[in-house]
Design a protein around this motif. Structure first.
Motif, PDB file in Angstrom:
ATOM      1  N   UNK A 125      39.790  48.027  31.510  1.00 38.24           N
ATOM      2  CA  UNK A 125      40.410  49.315  31.846  1.00 38.24           C
ATOM      3  C   UNK A 125      39.857  49.795  33.160  1.00 38.24           C
ATOM      4  N   UNK A 126      40.467  49.511  34.270  1.00 33.79           N
ATOM      5  CA  UNK A 126      41.723  48.778  34.439  1.00 33.79           C
ATOM      6  C   UNK A 126      41.480  47.276  34.305  1.00 33.79           C
ATOM      7  N   UNK A 127      42.537  46.503  34.337  1.00 34.55           N
ATOM      8  CA  UNK A 127      42.372  45.065  34.139  1.00 34.55           C
ATOM      9  C   UNK A 127      43.093  44.241  35.213  1.00 34.55           C
ATOM     10  N   UNK A 128      43.872  44.929  36.048  1.00 36.67           N
ATOM     11  CA  UNK A 128      44.728  44.191  36.995  1.00 36.67           C
ATOM     12  C   UNK A 128      43.923  43.346  37.980  1.00 36.67           C
ATOM     13  N   UNK A 129      42.656  43.717  38.230  1.00 28.80           N
ATOM     14  CA  UNK A 129      41.825  42.969  39.188  1.00 28.80           C
ATOM     15  C   UNK A 129      41.279  41.670  38.577  1.00 28.80           C
ATOM     16  N   UNK A 130      41.391  41.525  37.247  1.00 32.94           N
ATOM     17  CA  UNK A 130      40.724  40.397  36.584  1.00 32.94           C
ATOM     18  C   UNK A 130      41.288  39.044  37.040  1.00 32.94           C
ATOM     19  N   UNK A 131      40.402  38.118  37.296  1.00 34.61           N
ATOM     20  CA  UNK A 131      40.808  36.767  37.707  1.00 34.61           C
ATOM     21  C   UNK A 131      40.944  35.836  36.502  1.00 34.61           C
ATOM     22  N   UNK A 132      40.606  36.340  35.317  1.00 37.94           N
ATOM     23  CA  UNK A 132      40.627  35.481  34.129  1.00 37.94           C
ATOM     24  C   UNK A 132      42.014  34.931  33.794  1.00 37.94           C
ATOM     25  N   UNK A 133      43.107  35.727  33.920  1.00 43.26           N
ATOM     26  CA  UNK A 133      44.428  35.136  33.630  1.00 43.26           C
ATOM     27  C   UNK A 133      44.731  33.952  34.554  1.00 43.26           C
ATOM     28  N   UNK A 134      44.356  34.054  35.814  1.00 42.32           N
ATOM     29  CA  UNK A 134      44.583  32.952  36.770  1.00 42.32           C
ATOM     30  C   UNK A 134      43.783  31.714  36.354  1.00 42.32           C
ATOM     31  N   UNK A 135      42.556  31.946  35.937  1.00 38.97           N
ATOM     32  CA  UNK A 135      41.650  30.861  35.550  1.00 38.97           C
ATOM     33  C   UNK A 135      42.127  30.166  34.265  1.00 38.97           C
ATOM     34  N   UNK A 136      42.356  30.945  33.214  1.00 37.04           N
ATOM     35  CA  UNK A 136      42.785  30.339  31.951  1.00 37.04           C
ATOM     36  C   UNK A 136      44.199  29.757  32.058  1.00 37.04           C
ATOM     37  N   UNK A 137      45.034  30.414  32.896  1.00 34.18           N
ATOM     38  CA  UNK A 137      46.393  29.906  33.127  1.00 34.18           C
ATOM     39  C   UNK A 137      46.357  28.506  33.731  1.00 34.18           C
ATOM     40  N   UNK A 138      45.413  28.280  34.629  1.00 33.77           N
ATOM     41  CA  UNK A 138      45.263  26.965  35.267  1.00 33.77           C
ATOM     42  C   UNK A 138      44.912  25.914  34.211  1.00 33.77           C
ATOM     43  N   UNK A 139      43.953  26.245  33.360  1.00 30.37           N
ATOM     44  CA  UNK A 139      43.543  25.286  32.327  1.00 30.37           C
ATOM     45  C   UNK A 139      44.661  25.035  31.315  1.00 30.37           C
ATOM     46  N   UNK A 140      45.376  26.092  30.910  1.00 34.67           N
ATOM     47  CA  UNK A 140      46.466  25.909  29.940  1.00 34.67           C
ATOM     48  C   UNK A 140      47.485  24.909  30.481  1.00 34.67           C
ATOM     49  N   UNK A 141      47.789  25.055  31.773  1.00 34.46           N
ATOM     50  CA  UNK A 141      48.763  24.170  32.412  1.00 34.46           C
ATOM     51  C   UNK A 141      48.185  22.755  32.548  1.00 34.46           C
ATOM     52  N   UNK A 142      46.943  22.686  33.023  1.00 34.43           N
ATOM     53  CA  UNK A 142      46.302  21.381  33.255  1.00 34.43           C
ATOM     54  C   UNK A 142      46.240  20.561  31.970  1.00 34.43           C
ATOM     55  N   UNK A 143      45.909  21.215  30.848  1.00 33.02           N
ATOM     56  CA  UNK A 143      45.737  20.476  29.588  1.00 33.02           C
ATOM     57  C   UNK A 143      47.004  20.472  28.726  1.00 33.02           C
ATOM     58  N   UNK A 144      48.080  21.042  29.246  1.00 31.60           N
ATOM     59  CA  UNK A 144      49.356  21.019  28.532  1.00 31.60           C
ATOM     60  C   UNK A 144      49.301  21.713  27.183  1.00 31.60           C
ATOM     61  N   UNK A 145      48.651  22.859  27.132  1.00 30.58           N
ATOM     62  CA  UNK A 145      48.473  23.561  25.853  1.00 30.58           C
ATOM     63  C   UNK A 145      49.565  24.609  25.659  1.00 30.58           C
ATOM     64  N   UNK A 146      50.075  24.673  24.458  1.00 33.39           N
ATOM     65  CA  UNK A 146      51.043  25.705  24.099  1.00 33.39           C
ATOM     66  C   UNK A 146      50.266  26.991  23.796  1.00 33.39           C
ATOM     67  N   UNK A 147      49.938  27.711  24.867  1.00 27.58           N
ATOM     68  CA  UNK A 147      49.124  28.911  24.697  1.00 27.58           C
ATOM     69  C   UNK A 147      49.428  29.936  25.765  1.00 27.58           C
ATOM     70  N   UNK A 148      48.987  31.173  25.512  1.00 25.06           N
ATOM     71  CA  UNK A 148      49.144  32.249  26.510  1.00 25.06           C
ATOM     72  C   UNK A 148      47.806  32.940  26.707  1.00 25.06           C
ATOM     73  N   UNK A 149      47.633  33.505  27.875  1.00 25.82           N
ATOM     74  CA  UNK A 149      46.420  34.281  28.171  1.00 25.82           C
ATOM     75  C   UNK A 149      46.872  35.470  29.014  1.00 25.82           C
ATOM     76  N   UNK A 150      46.845  36.652  28.419  1.00 23.75           N
ATOM     77  CA  UNK A 150      47.421  37.817  29.100  1.00 23.75           C
ATOM     78  C   UNK A 150      46.373  38.877  29.435  1.00 23.75           C
ATOM     79  N   UNK A 151      46.638  39.604  30.521  1.00 21.62           N
ATOM     80  CA  UNK A 151      45.798  40.751  30.878  1.00 21.62           C
ATOM     81  C   UNK A 151      46.234  41.930  30.020  1.00 21.62           C
ATOM     82  N   UNK A 152      45.273  42.597  29.372  1.00 20.89           N
ATOM     83  CA  UNK A 152      45.602  43.704  28.475  1.00 20.89           C
ATOM     84  C   UNK A 152      44.832  44.950  28.905  1.00 20.89           C
TER      85      UNK A 152
END
Ligand code: ATR
Length: 282
Positions: A15-42
């Motif tokens: 709070x706030x969360x828009x600056x977080x780099x975690x969605x970019x980071x986990x998004x990269x891994x989800x794509x790299x490993x072909x995982x059916x998953x989501x990682x959202x900023x809340x």
């Protein structure tokens, strides 16, 4: 990995969360490993935080990261916490267990040491002192990590002495407290200097430090990563000291959470680093 039709859900609450780099980071891994998953900023207001946590299991989340200002509240709100989280007084990773209860972890402790070891695997911490600047949440994780890593002496320097004393009381171990004025003197004979304050962060106050007493082989690590080369790291590199930037700690601290939620041990690779560098502000 193919987990079939079931989408595994995770995210980061701040709070706030828009600056977080975690969605970019986990998004990269989800794509790299072909995982059916989501990682959202809340974006979660502090008033709503405890309730939102309680609802995680019902909403099908495998877990979340928590960031500023929720890390201390998370420690109080989870059902069980690991030892590192209790010692640092903060939870940055939550795992929803099969029975719906919440496990709190502090993976900054792991992330700090992994990052240091990945650059300097043979740093003989048990043979000499380390200096840590700062006594906030980040410094607590760094100190816990160094003490668990067997550091012979930890010289803790902070502007507000009472915060350094509180940290030393809480964590224990071979901590010697130095005043902020003594920070240059504290560098004598050290193996490692870590900046765990917010000084040097882009646009903010610079860390004023005279490195004359720092041994030439001492490793200098800044946990600030915006900019990646802080004034401290630039000054240290200029005099020939080995340096470690702060981006690696961010990448490594994310690994245990990803592994627990998505079932794959993710790697910190050059490709990931350059992807994250493109996402850094400035
Ligand atoms: P975090 O959780 O990221 O560690 P924090 O708890 O706000 O954030 O801690 C920030 C750290 O930077 C503290 O050690 C703080 O020193 P104080 O405990 O004296 O506040 C340090 N810091 C911030 N601004 C500073 C400044 N201008 N001079 C010296 N130290 C500073």
């Amino acid at each position: 990995m193919n987990n079939g039709d079931k989408t595994i859900k995770a995210g980061v609450m701040g709070w706030p969360v828009s600056h977080s780099l975690s969605p970019r980071l986990h998004g990269y891994w989800l794509k790299t490993y072909g995982i059916n998953g989501t990682y959202e900023a809340m974006a979660v207001n502090p008033d709503a935080f405890a309730q939102v946590l309680k609802d995680l299991s019902g909403k099908g989340f495998a877990g979340v990261n928590v960031t500023v200002p929720h890390k201390e509240a998370a420690l109080a709100a989870v059902d069980t916490s690991e030892a590192e989280a209790i010692r640092t007084g903060a939870v940055n990773t939550i795992v929803v267990r099969p029975d719906g209860t919440l496990l709190g972890r502090n993976t900054d402790v792991y992330g700090f040491m992994k990052n240091l070891e990945s650059s300097y695997p043979n740093l003989p911490l048990e043979q000499g002192p380390a200096v840590v600047l700062g006594a906030g949440g980040a410094a607590r994780a760094v100190c816990t990590s160094l003490i668990d890593g067997g550091v012979a002496e930890l010289r803790l320097v902070n502007r507000t002495l009472s915060r350094a004393e509180a940290l030393a009381d809480h964590i224990g171990g071979p901590i010697k407290i130095y005043s902020w004025k003594e920070r240059d003197l504290a560098l004598e004979d050290v193996l490692l200097l870590v900046n765990a304050t917010s000084l040097g962060m882009g646009g903010g106050t610079t860390l004023e430090m005279n490195l004359t007493r720092l041994p030439p082989e001492a490793v200098v690590n800044d946990i600030v990563y915006t900019p990646l080369e802080t004034p401290l790291l630039r000054a240290a590199a200029k005099r020939g000291n080995p340096v470690v930037d702060g981006l690696g700690m961010l990448l490594h601290q994310a690994r245990p959470g990803f592994a627990a939620w998505f079932g794959v041990e993710p790697e910190v690779t050059r490709g990931l680093r350059s992807w994250m560098l493109k996402g850094l502000p400035g």
